[in-house]
Write an enzyme that holds these catalytic residues in place. Structure first.
Site, mmCIF file in Angstrom:
data_model
loop_
_atom_site.group_PDB
_atom_site.id
_atom_site.type_symbol
_atom_site.label_atom_id
_atom_site.label_comp_id
_atom_site.label_asym_id
_atom_site.label_seq_id
_atom_site.Cartn_x
_atom_site.Cartn_y
_atom_site.Cartn_z
ATOM 1 N N TYR A 33 0.826 -1.199 0.000
ATOM 2 C CA TYR A 33 0.000 0.000 0.000
ATOM 3 C C TYR A 33 0.863 1.251 0.000
ATOM 4 O O TYR A 33 2.090 1.191 0.183
ATOM 5 C CB TYR A 33 -0.959 -0.006 1.193
ATOM 6 C CG TYR A 33 -0.325 0.342 2.529
ATOM 7 C CD1 TYR A 33 0.534 -0.544 3.177
ATOM 8 C CD2 TYR A 33 -0.563 1.579 3.148
ATOM 9 C CE1 TYR A 33 1.114 -0.224 4.390
ATOM 10 C CE2 TYR A 33 0.015 1.909 4.362
ATOM 11 C CZ TYR A 33 0.859 1.003 4.984
ATOM 12 O OH TYR A 33 1.437 1.330 6.178
ATOM 13 N N ARG A 52 8.257 4.082 -4.675
ATOM 14 C CA ARG A 52 8.276 3.182 -3.508
ATOM 15 C C ARG A 52 7.262 2.049 -3.695
ATOM 16 O O ARG A 52 7.526 0.899 -3.342
ATOM 17 C CB ARG A 52 8.008 3.957 -2.212
ATOM 18 C CG ARG A 52 8.143 3.075 -0.978
ATOM 19 C CD ARG A 52 8.053 3.867 0.317
ATOM 20 N NE ARG A 52 6.750 4.479 0.502
ATOM 21 C CZ ARG A 52 6.445 5.305 1.504
ATOM 22 N NH1 ARG A 52 7.368 5.611 2.413
ATOM 23 N NH2 ARG A 52 5.242 5.824 1.609
ATOM 24 N N ARG A 100 -7.386 -20.782 -1.480
ATOM 25 C CA ARG A 100 -6.389 -20.546 -0.437
ATOM 26 C C ARG A 100 -5.222 -21.524 -0.544
ATOM 27 O O ARG A 100 -5.400 -22.730 -0.430
ATOM 28 C CB ARG A 100 -7.017 -20.647 0.955
ATOM 29 C CG ARG A 100 -6.028 -20.290 2.062
ATOM 30 C CD ARG A 100 -6.644 -20.335 3.450
ATOM 31 N NE ARG A 100 -5.654 -19.941 4.462
ATOM 32 C CZ ARG A 100 -4.746 -20.779 4.978
ATOM 33 N NH1 ARG A 100 -4.701 -22.029 4.610
ATOM 34 N NH2 ARG A 100 -3.865 -20.333 5.869
ATOM 35 N N HIS A 102 -0.784 -21.042 0.287
ATOM 36 C CA HIS A 102 0.260 -20.049 0.573
ATOM 37 C C HIS A 102 1.045 -19.662 -0.677
ATOM 38 O O HIS A 102 1.364 -18.503 -0.889
ATOM 39 C CB HIS A 102 1.230 -20.563 1.642
ATOM 40 C CG HIS A 102 0.629 -20.629 3.017
ATOM 41 N ND1 HIS A 102 -0.461 -21.403 3.311
ATOM 42 C CD2 HIS A 102 0.974 -20.013 4.170
ATOM 43 C CE1 HIS A 102 -0.764 -21.278 4.593
ATOM 44 N NE2 HIS A 102 0.099 -20.423 5.145
ATOM 45 N N LYS A 147 6.356 -1.810 2.076
ATOM 46 C CA LYS A 147 5.152 -1.204 2.648
ATOM 47 C C LYS A 147 4.000 -2.198 2.489
ATOM 48 O O LYS A 147 3.121 -2.068 1.636
ATOM 49 C CB LYS A 147 4.855 0.147 1.987
ATOM 50 C CG LYS A 147 4.055 1.075 2.901
ATOM 51 C CD LYS A 147 4.206 2.513 2.526
ATOM 52 C CE LYS A 147 3.232 3.426 3.244
ATOM 53 N NZ LYS A 147 3.272 3.428 4.707
ATOM 54 N N GLU A 179 12.587 2.543 14.076
ATOM 55 C CA GLU A 179 11.630 3.586 13.696
ATOM 56 C C GLU A 179 10.495 3.547 14.708
ATOM 57 O O GLU A 179 10.705 3.108 15.835
ATOM 58 C CB GLU A 179 11.154 3.377 12.251
ATOM 59 C CG GLU A 179 10.542 2.026 11.989
ATOM 60 C CD GLU A 179 10.021 1.847 10.561
ATOM 61 O OE1 GLU A 179 9.878 2.837 9.827
ATOM 62 O OE2 GLU A 179 9.728 0.699 10.202
ATOM 63 N N LEU A 203 11.009 1.478 7.233
ATOM 64 C CA LEU A 203 10.345 1.890 5.999
ATOM 65 C C LEU A 203 11.052 3.151 5.489
ATOM 66 O O LEU A 203 11.262 4.081 6.272
ATOM 67 C CB LEU A 203 8.867 2.206 6.253
ATOM 68 C CG LEU A 203 8.146 2.507 4.944
ATOM 69 C CD1 LEU A 203 7.731 1.213 4.263
ATOM 70 C CD2 LEU A 203 6.963 3.405 5.136
HETATM 71 N N1 PDD Z 1 2.841 5.229 7.639
HETATM 72 N N2 PDD Z 1 7.518 3.906 9.066
HETATM 73 C C1 PDD Z 1 6.366 3.224 9.087
HETATM 74 C C2 PDD Z 1 6.333 1.873 9.741
HETATM 75 C C3 PDD Z 1 5.195 3.778 8.500
HETATM 76 O O1 PDD Z 1 4.055 3.085 8.507
HETATM 77 C C4 PDD Z 1 5.267 5.077 7.917
HETATM 78 C C5 PDD Z 1 4.083 5.728 7.281
HETATM 79 C C6 PDD Z 1 6.498 5.757 7.929
HETATM 80 C C7 PDD Z 1 6.666 7.125 7.304
HETATM 81 O O2 PDD Z 1 6.604 7.071 5.899
HETATM 82 P P1 PDD Z 1 6.098 8.325 5.038
HETATM 83 O O3 PDD Z 1 6.918 9.476 5.460
HETATM 84 O O4 PDD Z 1 6.335 7.908 3.643
HETATM 85 O O5 PDD Z 1 4.632 8.521 5.367
HETATM 86 C C8 PDD Z 1 7.608 5.138 8.510
HETATM 87 C C9 PDD Z 1 1.654 5.653 6.904
HETATM 88 C C10 PDD Z 1 1.383 7.109 6.975
HETATM 89 C C11 PDD Z 1 0.483 4.780 7.308
HETATM 90 O O6 PDD Z 1 0.697 3.572 7.392
HETATM 91 O O7 PDD Z 1 -0.633 5.279 7.488
#
Ligand code: PDD
Length: 286
Positions: A33, A52, A100, A102, A147, A179, A203
């Protein structure tokens, strides 16, 4: 009236959007996503978000169902169908519907879903006074650079923060800062801006890149390197960054003050630079 969303080639009211229960996004969390902020009806850093997305799709071996130009056109179309000037675009691609198993299906059409919500950036009070955070062991998987919609680890961690009224949970893996559950983390020590380097443990945030660019422009020295937990905990300042939080100062970690316990001077410089940068980019796009 239900808001308009995009699903598999069509715009439709949210309450009419349906996916089959065998969608691998539902069954396995097999999808990726993006969250793209929209300021004054312009998607912020769209090429970077789409790049990304491509990297996430490559990492899960799923062909991109659309070209960059098609994504851009659809995103602009979705924005046009919503009234607000500032929006948050959520898009998701899953491996689609299959019996289903895997292992990947031989033939499946990816499911593509997009929605727009009003963009809610932090209230002035949070910008001025900072936010409380807690910390936890980062027990997520080892592909945090993807992501992925498989966010159970992030959700459990984020809920542990919500349970105690904290904004975020700052994560440490093997004694090093990684993070937070839905944001990147920066610290300031002796006037230097520190953050973990981009690798499989975090991320690669789009906001992270913007912050680094702005810090360089403001002549703030930058160090991207492993940050031991003790160094993070004794930092002069700590910030969390994301597309929806922008840049926020962390003023307490596990109930103990970070630095002075107030948003620090470097935060103020960077936050102002971020707001100015947003205005400049949007003026250029208008
Ligand atoms: N989340 N790290 C993680 C685990 C995240 O889920 C996000 C963003 C970031 C920051 O990434 P960016 O600057 O590209 O938004 C770092 C989004 C906003 C979400 O899952 O809603």
């Amino acid at each position: 009236m239900s808001e308009i969303v995009y699903l598999n080639g069509e715009f439709m009211p949210l309450d009419q959007a349906r996916i089959p229960v065998l969608d691998r996004g539902f069954i396995f969390g097999d999808g990726v996503y993006e969250v793209i902020p929209v300021y004054s009806r312009h998607p912020f850093r769209l090429p970077e978000h789409l790049a990304r997305l491509q990297r996430s799709l490559d990492a899960i071996r799923l062909a991109n169902p659309m070209t960059e130009a098609e994504w851009a056109r659809l995103i602009h179309d979705l924005i046009a169908r919503h009234a607000g000037n500032d929006q948050s675009i959520y898009l998701q691609v899953t491996r689609g519907v299959a019996k289903r198993d895997h292992a990947f299906p031989r033939e499946a059409q990816p499911t593509v879903f997009m929605m727009s919500s009003p963009l809610v950036t932090p209230a002035q009070d949070l910008v001025e006074n900072g936010v409380p955070c807690i910390s936890a062991i980062d027990y997520r998987w080892l592909k945090c650079d993807v992501k992925s919609v498989s966010l159970l680890g992030n959700c459990l961690l984020r809920q542990s923060a919500a349970d105690v009224g904290a904004t975020e949970v700052v994560l440490f893996r093997d004694g090093q800062l990684t993070e937070a559950s839905a944001s990147n983390v920066f610290v300031i020590n002796n006037g230097r801006l520190l953050s973990p380097p981009k690798n499989h443990l975090i991320l690669p945030g789009i906001t992270y890149d913007v912050v680094l660019e702005l810090a360089a422009a403001c002549a703030i020295p930058i160090e991207l390197r492993g940050i031991p937990e003790a160094e993070a905990r004794s930092a002069d300042e700590m910030w969390v960054t994301s597309s929806t939080k922008e840049v926020l100062a962390v003023v307490t970690l596990d109930g103990r003050p970070v630095g002075s316990g107030r948003p620090g001077p470097v935060f103020k410089v960077l936050h102002r630079a971020f707001q100015e940068f947003k205005r400049k980019v949007m003026r250029a796009a208008a």
